[in-house]
Enzyme design. Structure first.
Site, PDB file in Angstrom:
ATOM      1  N   TYR A  17       0.833  -1.201   0.000  1.00 31.35           N
ATOM      2  CA  TYR A  17       0.000   0.000   0.000  1.00 31.35           C
ATOM      3  C   TYR A  17       0.863   1.244   0.000  1.00 31.35           C
ATOM      4  O   TYR A  17       2.037   1.201   0.372  1.00 31.35           O
ATOM      5  CB  TYR A  17      -0.967   0.009   1.189  1.00 31.35           C
ATOM      6  CG  TYR A  17      -0.357   0.265   2.540  1.00 31.35           C
ATOM      7  CD1 TYR A  17       0.448  -0.683   3.156  1.00 31.35           C
ATOM      8  CD2 TYR A  17      -0.610   1.446   3.226  1.00 31.35           C
ATOM      9  CE1 TYR A  17       0.990  -0.459   4.411  1.00 31.35           C
ATOM     10  CE2 TYR A  17      -0.073   1.678   4.490  1.00 31.35           C
ATOM     11  CZ  TYR A  17       0.730   0.714   5.070  1.00 31.35           C
ATOM     12  OH  TYR A  17       1.267   0.934   6.315  1.00 31.35           O
ATOM     13  N   TYR A  65      -2.866  -2.158  -2.776  1.00 28.06           N
ATOM     14  CA  TYR A  65      -2.745  -3.148  -3.853  1.00 28.06           C
ATOM     15  C   TYR A  65      -2.651  -4.494  -3.131  1.00 28.06           C
ATOM     16  O   TYR A  65      -1.558  -4.992  -2.874  1.00 28.06           O
ATOM     17  CB  TYR A  65      -1.511  -2.856  -4.719  1.00 28.06           C
ATOM     18  CG  TYR A  65      -1.710  -1.588  -5.521  1.00 28.06           C
ATOM     19  CD1 TYR A  65      -2.244  -1.638  -6.810  1.00 28.06           C
ATOM     20  CD2 TYR A  65      -1.447  -0.342  -4.968  1.00 28.06           C
ATOM     21  CE1 TYR A  65      -2.479  -0.472  -7.534  1.00 28.06           C
ATOM     22  CE2 TYR A  65      -1.689   0.826  -5.675  1.00 28.06           C
ATOM     23  CZ  TYR A  65      -2.200   0.753  -6.947  1.00 28.06           C
ATOM     24  OH  TYR A  65      -2.449   1.908  -7.652  1.00 28.06           O
ATOM     25  N   LYS A  88      -9.954   4.928  21.700  1.00 25.46           N
ATOM     26  CA  LYS A  88      -8.823   5.802  21.357  1.00 25.46           C
ATOM     27  C   LYS A  88      -9.355   7.140  20.856  1.00 25.46           C
ATOM     28  O   LYS A  88     -10.157   7.190  19.934  1.00 25.46           O
ATOM     29  CB  LYS A  88      -7.964   5.130  20.277  1.00 25.46           C
ATOM     30  CG  LYS A  88      -7.328   3.824  20.724  1.00 25.46           C
ATOM     31  CD  LYS A  88      -6.627   3.080  19.600  1.00 25.46           C
ATOM     32  CE  LYS A  88      -7.570   2.475  18.611  1.00 25.46           C
ATOM     33  NZ  LYS A  88      -6.959   1.571  17.633  1.00 25.46           N
ATOM     34  N   GLY A 126      -7.258   9.771  19.922  1.00 22.14           N
ATOM     35  CA  GLY A 126      -6.209  10.507  19.204  1.00 22.14           C
ATOM     36  C   GLY A 126      -5.507  11.489  20.129  1.00 22.14           C
ATOM     37  O   GLY A 126      -5.027  11.125  21.201  1.00 22.14           O
ATOM     38  N   ALA A 142      -0.464   4.567  14.571  1.00 25.16           N
ATOM     39  CA  ALA A 142      -0.465   4.922  16.001  1.00 25.16           C
ATOM     40  C   ALA A 142      -1.496   4.090  16.774  1.00 25.16           C
ATOM     41  O   ALA A 142      -1.256   3.682  17.916  1.00 25.16           O
ATOM     42  CB  ALA A 142      -0.747   6.411  16.175  1.00 25.16           C
ATOM     43  N   GLY A 143      -2.631   3.826  16.142  1.00 25.26           N
ATOM     44  CA  GLY A 143      -3.663   3.022  16.810  1.00 25.26           C
ATOM     45  C   GLY A 143      -3.192   1.594  17.049  1.00 25.26           C
ATOM     46  O   GLY A 143      -3.497   0.977  18.077  1.00 25.26           O
ATOM     47  N   ASP A 144      -2.436   1.050  16.096  1.00 24.92           N
ATOM     48  CA  ASP A 144      -1.903  -0.315  16.257  1.00 24.92           C
ATOM     49  C   ASP A 144      -0.851  -0.341  17.357  1.00 24.92           C
ATOM     50  O   ASP A 144      -0.761  -1.297  18.131  1.00 24.92           O
ATOM     51  CB  ASP A 144      -1.269  -0.797  14.944  1.00 24.92           C
ATOM     52  CG  ASP A 144      -2.197  -0.648  13.760  1.00 24.92           C
ATOM     53  OD1 ASP A 144      -3.426  -0.764  13.957  1.00 24.92           O
ATOM     54  OD2 ASP A 144      -1.708  -0.404  12.641  1.00 24.92           O
TER      55      ASP A 144
END
Ligand SMILES: O=C(O)C(=O)C[C@H](O)[C@H](O)CO
Length: 316
Positions: free
Chosen positions: A95, A109, A229, A231, A259-261
């Site tokens: 990607y 992709y 979350k 942010g 960041a979330g992962d």
């Protein structure tokens, strides 16, 4: 730090090679990219490992150089790869990340990728039963019907064995229709012990809703612990004794990709140390904040000592 045995955390999902534009603009206007590693489940695995967790990656990658690159990266990180299958039937996905005015955009992709061809019969039942936590994401469920079935079969095995399930909806509208996403995500939330939704995706999925009402909605759906979350506003935590606000870390953010992962992976690693949920959440907001100070998903994921040295003191 090569690892060989099954670890306490298993992360299920698709790794993707990442090409991140170095300048602002749309893909037809930018001319250079930094290559890196992405895919929410792999980002989670790296974050959990760097935060001190024992992690196995569970996926299927192509028999191609990008697949080799992932195996090398995971081995270097100390992530167990014994549950990673290789398939000649599809490639490792890629990607692109483009940026504009502080927002980032993904172009995938990945259609027909090796991971999207995963089926439930590939699941390592004994390993899932022996693990302490299985991490599943909505991205995995959105890439194909068979990957979605695989995620539910993995959750079934985990449930029966008492392996905890953590779940990150990671809703990506480009991957699947909203109606299907809502029903699959609700079903997954109902099976999960810990969930890591973002406020942004919660509003995309359920419409305008206040953060505390969103937490209550997830609890009503059946989630055990909810970590919402927010942010730059931190997170809300509901783990059995009310809803607590966890303040964000102040940073000079340049790129929030992954960041979330990082949040979810570092929370999971701390949870596996039997830390109190509030401590895990403060650890996770710190890790996620630090991860936004560099470009790309994996490179800026912080190491445990950096997270600890930046972590705000708290009541626990
Ligand atoms: O969006 C996806 O499907 C990815 O997994 C790519 C990124 O690495 C991920 O979204 C970051 O959270």
């Amino acid at each position: 730090m090569a690892a060989t045995s099954i670890k306490s955390i298993i992360s299920l999902g698709e790794p993707l090679i990442e090409l991140s534009a170095t300048d602002e603009g749309t893909l037809d206007t930018v001319s250079s990219f930094i290559t890196g590693f992405g895919g929410d489940a792999s980002n989670f695995a790296v974050a959990a490992r760097r935060a001190g967790g024992d992690v196995s990656m569970l996926t299927q990658i192509g028999q191609d150089p990008f697949g080799d690159a992932f195996l090398n990266m995971w081995a270097k990180e100390g992530i167990d790869t014994s549950l990673v299958k290789r398939s000649a039937a599809g490639p490792t996905g890629i990607y692109f990340i483009s940026r504009n005015s502080g927002s980032h955009y993904f172009t995938y992709y990945r259609s027909g990728s090796a991971a999207s061809l995963m089926t439930p019969d590939l699941l390592p039942e004994v390993s899932i039963r022996e693990a302490r936590l299985l991490h599943v994401t909505g991205v995995t469920q959105g890439i194909s019907d068979s990957a979605c079935e695989t995620s539910f079969a993995a959750m079934d095995i985990a449930r029966q064995a008492g392996t905890l399930i953590s779940y990150d909806p990671n809703y990506r509208p480009a991957l699947w229709p909203m109606e299907k996403a809502v029903s699959v995500i609700e079903e997954s939330v109902s099976r999960a012990d810990i969930i890591f939704p973002s406020m942004e995706e919660t509003e995309m999925l359920f419409g305008s809703i206040e953060p505390e009402a969103a937490v209550r909605k997830y609890l009503e759906l059946g989630a055990g612990t909810v970590v919402l979350k927010l942010g730059t506003h931190g997170a809300l935590l509901a783990s059995g004794d009310g809803i607590k606000r966890i303040p964000a870390m102040r940073v000079n953010a340049v790129d929030a990709s992954g960041a979330g992962d990082t949040f979810a992976g570092s929370f999971a690693a701390a949870y596996m140390e039997n830390r109190p949920p509030e401590w895990c959440a403060r650890f996770a907001v710190t890790a996620a904040g630090l991860s936004t100070t560099g470009f790309g998903c994996v490179t800026p994921i912080p190491a445990r000592k950096d997270i600890l040295s930046h972590m705000a003191p708290g009541p626990d």
